[in-house]
Design a protein around this motif. Structure first.
Motif, PDB file in Angstrom:
ATOM      1  N   UNK A 256      27.547  34.049  58.942  1.00  0.00           N
ATOM      2  CA  UNK A 256      28.577  33.675  57.970  1.00  0.00           C
ATOM      3  C   UNK A 256      29.798  34.579  58.141  1.00  0.00           C
ATOM      4  N   UNK A 257      30.859  34.248  57.440  1.00  0.00           N
ATOM      5  CA  UNK A 257      32.112  34.957  57.689  1.00  0.00           C
ATOM      6  C   UNK A 257      32.094  36.387  57.161  1.00  0.00           C
ATOM      7  N   UNK A 258      31.249  36.679  56.172  1.00  0.00           N
ATOM      8  CA  UNK A 258      31.139  38.067  55.711  1.00  0.00           C
ATOM      9  C   UNK A 258      30.554  38.947  56.814  1.00  0.00           C
TER      10      UNK A 258
ATOM     11  N   UNK B  35      33.026  39.396  59.592  1.00  0.00           N
ATOM     12  CA  UNK B  35      34.093  40.287  59.143  1.00  0.00           C
ATOM     13  C   UNK B  35      33.627  41.754  59.125  1.00  0.00           C
TER      14      UNK B  35
ATOM     15  N   UNK C   8      25.881  38.955  48.901  1.00  0.00           N
ATOM     16  CA  UNK C   8      27.248  39.321  48.499  1.00  0.00           C
ATOM     17  C   UNK C   8      27.311  40.792  48.109  1.00  0.00           C
TER      18      UNK C   8
ATOM     19  N   UNK D 207      27.326  42.889  51.218  1.00  0.00           N
ATOM     20  CA  UNK D 207      28.644  42.913  51.870  1.00  0.00           C
ATOM     21  C   UNK D 207      29.619  43.815  51.120  1.00  0.00           C
ATOM     22  N   UNK D 208      29.667  43.677  49.805  1.00  0.00           N
ATOM     23  CA  UNK D 208      30.610  44.464  49.002  1.00  0.00           C
ATOM     24  C   UNK D 208      30.335  45.955  49.187  1.00  0.00           C
TER      25      UNK D 208
ATOM     26  N   UNK E  41      32.813  48.747  50.982  1.00  0.00           N
ATOM     27  CA  UNK E  41      33.291  49.928  50.247  1.00  0.00           C
ATOM     28  C   UNK E  41      33.069  51.199  51.060  1.00  0.00           C
TER      29      UNK E  41
ATOM     30  N   UNK F  98      36.468  43.437  45.374  1.00  0.00           N
ATOM     31  CA  UNK F  98      35.968  42.991  46.678  1.00  0.00           C
ATOM     32  C   UNK F  98      36.450  41.572  46.971  1.00  0.00           C
TER      33      UNK F  98
ATOM     34  N   UNK G 153      38.747  41.156  50.221  1.00  0.00           N
ATOM     35  CA  UNK G 153      38.076  40.644  51.417  1.00  0.00           C
ATOM     36  C   UNK G 153      37.931  39.129  51.334  1.00  0.00           C
TER      37      UNK G 153
ATOM     38  N   UNK H 121      36.701  36.899  53.315  1.00  0.00           N
ATOM     39  CA  UNK H 121      35.435  36.250  53.692  1.00  0.00           C
ATOM     40  C   UNK H 121      34.429  36.177  52.533  1.00  0.00           C
ATOM     41  N   UNK H 122      34.541  37.093  51.591  1.00  0.00           N
ATOM     42  CA  UNK H 122      33.608  37.081  50.462  1.00  0.00           C
ATOM     43  C   UNK H 122      33.811  35.815  49.638  1.00  0.00           C
TER      44      UNK H 122
ATOM     45  N   UNK I 265      35.329  33.078  50.482  1.00  0.00           N
ATOM     46  CA  UNK I 265      35.095  31.827  51.214  1.00  0.00           C
ATOM     47  C   UNK I 265      33.603  31.550  51.369  1.00  0.00           C
ATOM     48  N   UNK I 266      32.812  32.602  51.566  1.00  0.00           N
ATOM     49  CA  UNK I 266      31.367  32.385  51.690  1.00  0.00           C
ATOM     50  C   UNK I 266      30.776  31.941  50.351  1.00  0.00           C
ATOM     51  N   UNK I 267      31.239  32.571  49.279  1.00  0.00           N
ATOM     52  CA  UNK I 267      30.763  32.184  47.943  1.00  0.00           C
ATOM     53  C   UNK I 267      31.091  30.721  47.647  1.00  0.00           C
TER      54      UNK I 267
END
Lengths: 395, 444
Positions: free
Chosen positions: A310-312, A315, A372, A375-376, A380, B402, B406, B408-409, B411-413
């Motif tokens: 996925x894009x996260x 990235x 999520x 990723x966050x 950070x 966040x 960011x 991508x966060x 868009x993924x959600x």
């Protein structure tokens, strides 16, 4: 003669602590949790499993053999919290029946993003193996058996004899994983492919009471391996070491199975156990296997989507590797080590959204409530690493 | 299957999630062939249109009107009736009195007749659930109107044909109990919210008593989440075998959501949309906003909604020194809701207690990622959302930041959220309800 090649992967990441954007310290890792997990798995798996392997090596007078890949990040944790596990691996090394395999020290996906970093981590791991166990690895396996022709080429150029990967159906087609192959662009390097059916019988299905073959006995498994006689040279049983006692709990009988199987197999007089190097030395390659696209041993897709789906994930991976030059240029060994621990593939696996809603194996290994959150938290920490690198550069 | 359904709001007149839920639910029921007689109180505001009285219906009891949507009937199998009773929750005694006085003036001529009609209805005069002059939050007049709604509903029920009584939220429970007593039909109460959600532990005893009587008098109690089911079980003592959970759903907008995002300034929008009351946690939204603004200036926080905490919130924004980053829009409905979702980058629902929470589903249906409190029923059905404890403003700010920083966060959600949303449908909820009806009526 069918030669069973057991190879066990031993790895635990440095999990990250909860780190918000309002944090500014440089303690990124959840030492409490990491120690807790390590002690738990050491008690349930590493120590009892090593004890059994040691007994097998001794009882069969050198005829039982197997191979390990132990990541740098878990070895550091052994040194820190459970030196007794490290000692037990050293005892295994002393038997002469156990081979240690090289991989990227940080269990990273560096090959995809930074070739120099990939080579540096692999060399660092080889050196560490030599220091710890007195063996310079001759065999390479990439993180999660990620592999393609390019990996093979680079690994051959680094001087390794062989490389391991998944015996994925879409690659092998009609061919059997029970032979040794060559990558198409390599002159010398040999390729061993995991027999995922037999491997997964132990690693995934062993304790499954709904499985038609349950319970899996040593006799039954010996019989299955024995059928390779005449149809192949090797039986590549590759799996996470945590299969023993952690993924398959002791009460499934997994330890008793492992105690009994080698004796049963050797008693056939038609089969044997080899380390990867021994197998590579004994058998000639039977043909080329062309792998233009990346494969891995993960999930049913056998691809990279668990880390880069996925894009996260893409990235986060892109961002962390884009810091490479800045971080390495600082020469600050602590910062470099912190950054490299962030390259461990597990951090990206935690961000996987595949099947997240269904709650399966991905969830089981995930310290985060959601991809999520993973990723966050990661981003950070990356911010802080970036700021540290910039601060040193500015000095 | 025919259902006599008692509710207190139905689109286009809505103050919150209940109207939306009633609409979706009845539409879902109509799709599977269930006929619904929906009984509404007088809507407010009456002057903005939306419902049109059907003049032809002359055989109805006094004070009962058959109505249709201004735009025509939304779907077949639904009959809407409106009773001359004013049920507005969530209003202060002052605003309620104001509305009630207006209604009284309009009905001056009718009133004597209506009263006479009510008196003419035979049978038990009251179930004795409440007296006049209830608690501090709701003016005594509301209780009188609830009683009026009850009597008129009974009058309508006498001339209606149905198999099941289905009542939404406490204001209609007395009517449902009375209709059940008069007709002997099985009764479902649907709990969209409880007094503990609305008022914390400072509950209004009168309302609690009505809720409790309704739940105990019903044959089945449908809760909108397991969160609410637990409250019904532990706080109201409803036997477990009587409790059912049926989740709400959302209708996907036909235009495909965010396709028409307007061009706007390069400013990120974080949206709060809901009643500005204690239950919804608006102060946590502002306190998190304060922390966000410390790190990220290019942002606007929109608080859309009205409620008894609105002036306090405007003051709080000023006190926190973030006035210029916060916009208060007042209550939005219809197209305006649609528009505000289209410009939002993140929807935040920091509810202290949220039995379900349809708004996050609406946000997702508009391709807006959501951050929701774990203290919400919707958190049981949506996994592709950011989740926080409502009191944890550090985490809330961290997650808002966040999303802002960011791409991508978000868009993924969005991508996964929308997919997950497509698995929730009112038709499925209606199927579950129908199953419950069948269980009570012996499969007719």
């Amino acid at each position: 003669m069918a030669s069973v090649v057991f190879y066990f992967q031993v790895h635990q990441p440095f999990r990250l602590r909860r780190y918000t954007i309002f944090d500014s310290d440089t303690n990124y890792f959840d030492d409490f949790r990491n120690e807790q997990v390590l002690r738990k798995v050491a008690g349930k798996c590493y120590l009892p499993a090593n004890k059994i392997i040691l007994e097998l090596c001794k009882a069969h007078k050198g005829l039982f053999r197997c191979s390990y890949s132990i990541t740098g990040v878990i070895l550091e944790q052994f040194q820190k919290w459970t030196p007794e596990v490290l000692d037990s691996f050293k005892q295994l090394a002393d038997t002469g029946c156990v081979e240690f395999i090289a991989e990227t020290y940080y269990h990273s996906l560096a090959f995809l993003y930074n070739r120099n970093e990939f080579i540096a981590q692999t060399m660092k791991h080889c050196q560490f193996m030599e220091d710890m166990f007195g063996q310079r690895p001759r065999i390479f396996r990439n993180t999660e058996l990620t592999y393609n022709n390019d990996v093979a080429k680079v690994v051959e150029d680094m001087g390794f004899d062989a490389i391991l990967t998944e015996g994925a159906d879409h690659i092998l087609g009609y061919r059997s994983p029970n032979f040794i192959y060559n990558p198409p662009n390599c002159a010398r390097l040999k390729l061993l492919m995991k027999n995922y059916r037999l491997s997964d019988d132990i690693a995934f299905r062993f304790g499954n009471r709904g499985w038609a073959e349950w319970p899996l006995t040593a006799e039954k498994f010996t019989n299955w391996v024995d059928q390779i006689n005449g149809n192949g040279y090797v039986c590549d049983l590759f799996m996470d070491y945590e299969t023993f006692g952690e993924h398959q709990w002791e009460d499934t009988g997994i330890f008793n199975f492992m105690r009994a199987f080698p004796g049963m197999l050797l008693a056939t007089k038609k089969n044997e156990f080899l380390t990867v190097s021994q197998a590579v030395g004994r058998y000639p390659p039977v043909g080329e296997v062309d792998v233009p696209h990346m494969i891995s041993w993960a999930d049913t897709e056998r691809d990279l989507s668990a880390w880069l789906g996925n894009s996260m994930q893409s990235n986060a991976l892109h961002d962390v590797y884009s810091l490479a030059d800045d971080v390495l240029a600082t020469g600050d060994q602590i910062l470099i080590a912190d950054w490299r621990k962030l390259l461990t593939s597990d951090h990206f696996y935690y961000m996987c959204t595949k099947w997240f809603a269904d709650g399966d194996v991905h969830k089981y290994f995930n310290p985060y409530e959601s991809p999520y959150d993973a990723y966050i938290n990661y981003m950070n920490i990356l911010d802080n690493v970036r700021a540290r690198a910039a601060a040193i550069k500015g000095r | 299957m025919k259902v006599f359904m008692l509710g207190w709001e139905f689109p286009p007149h809505i103050s919150g999630g209940l109207g939306t839920a009633c609409y979706g639910m009845t539409k879902g029921l109509s799709e599977i062939g269930v006929k619904v007689t929906f009984v509404l109180p007088t809507s407010v505001p009456r002057d903005s249109g939306g419902h049109v009285t059907l003049r032809s219906a002359t055989d109805l009891p006094l004070g009962v009107r058959k109505i249709v949507h201004q735009t025509g009937q939304p779907f077949s199998g639904l009959e809407l009736y409106q009773l001359d009773a004013l049920l507005i929750p969530y209003s202060t005694p002052e605003t309620y009195d104001e509305e009630a006085r207006k209604l009284a003036e309009e009905q001056m001529a009718l009133d004597a007749e209506t009263l006479a009609a009510i008196k003419a209805i035979s049978g038990p005069t009251s179930l004795g659930l409440f007296g006049h002059g209830a608690g501090p939050q709701y003016a005594g007049d509301l209780m009188a109107q609830i009683y009026k709604y009850e009597r008129l509903a009974v009058a309508l029920a006498r001339i209606s044909d149905f198999d099941v009584i289905h009542a939404h939220d406490w204001m209609t429970f007395p009517a449902a109990l009375h209709v059940k007593a008069r007709t002997g039909k099985p009764m479902v109460v649907h709990v969209h919210s409880t007094e503990f959600d609305r008022s914390g532990d400072n509950i209004n005893q009168v309302i609690y008593d009505i809720e409790r009587a309704g739940m105990h008098g019903a044959d089945k109690v449908v809760c909108v989440s397991h969160l609410t089911r637990n409250i019904a079980f532990t706080r109201y003592g409803v036997p477990a075998e009587k409790l059912e959970v049926v989740y709400n759903a959302v209708e996907l907008p036909e235009d495909g959501g965010a396709a028409t995002r307007p061009i706007r300034r390069n400013e990120k929008i974080v949206l709060f949309l809901g009643r500005v009351t204690m239950q919804k946690g608006p102060e946590y939204f502002l306190m998190a906003a304060k922390k966000v603004v410390e790190k990220f200036k290019n942002v606007r926080f929109i608080m859309a909604g009205s409620g008894d905490m609105i002036t306090r919130m405007i003051r709080l924004a000023a006190d926190l020194g973030i006035g210029r980053y916060v916009t208060f829009t007042g209550f939005l409905r219809g197209k305006d809701v649609h528009k505000i979702f289209q410009i939002a980058d993140l929807y935040v629902m920091p509810s202290v207690s949220e039995p379900f929470g349809i708004a996050p589903l609406e946000a997702l249906s508009h391709d807006v990622p959501v951050l929701i409190s774990r203290q919400s029923g919707v958190s049981e059905v949506i996994t592709h959302a950011l989740k926080v404890d409502f009191w944890d403003i550090d985490q809330m700010a961290d997650k808002i930041l966040a999303v802002l920083r960011h791409a991508p966060l978000g868009s993924t959600l969005k991508q996964h959220g929308r997919f997950e949303l497509s698995k929730l449908s009112w038709r499925d909820s209606a199927e579950s309800l129908c199953e419950i009806y069948r269980g009570m009526t012996g499969g007719t």
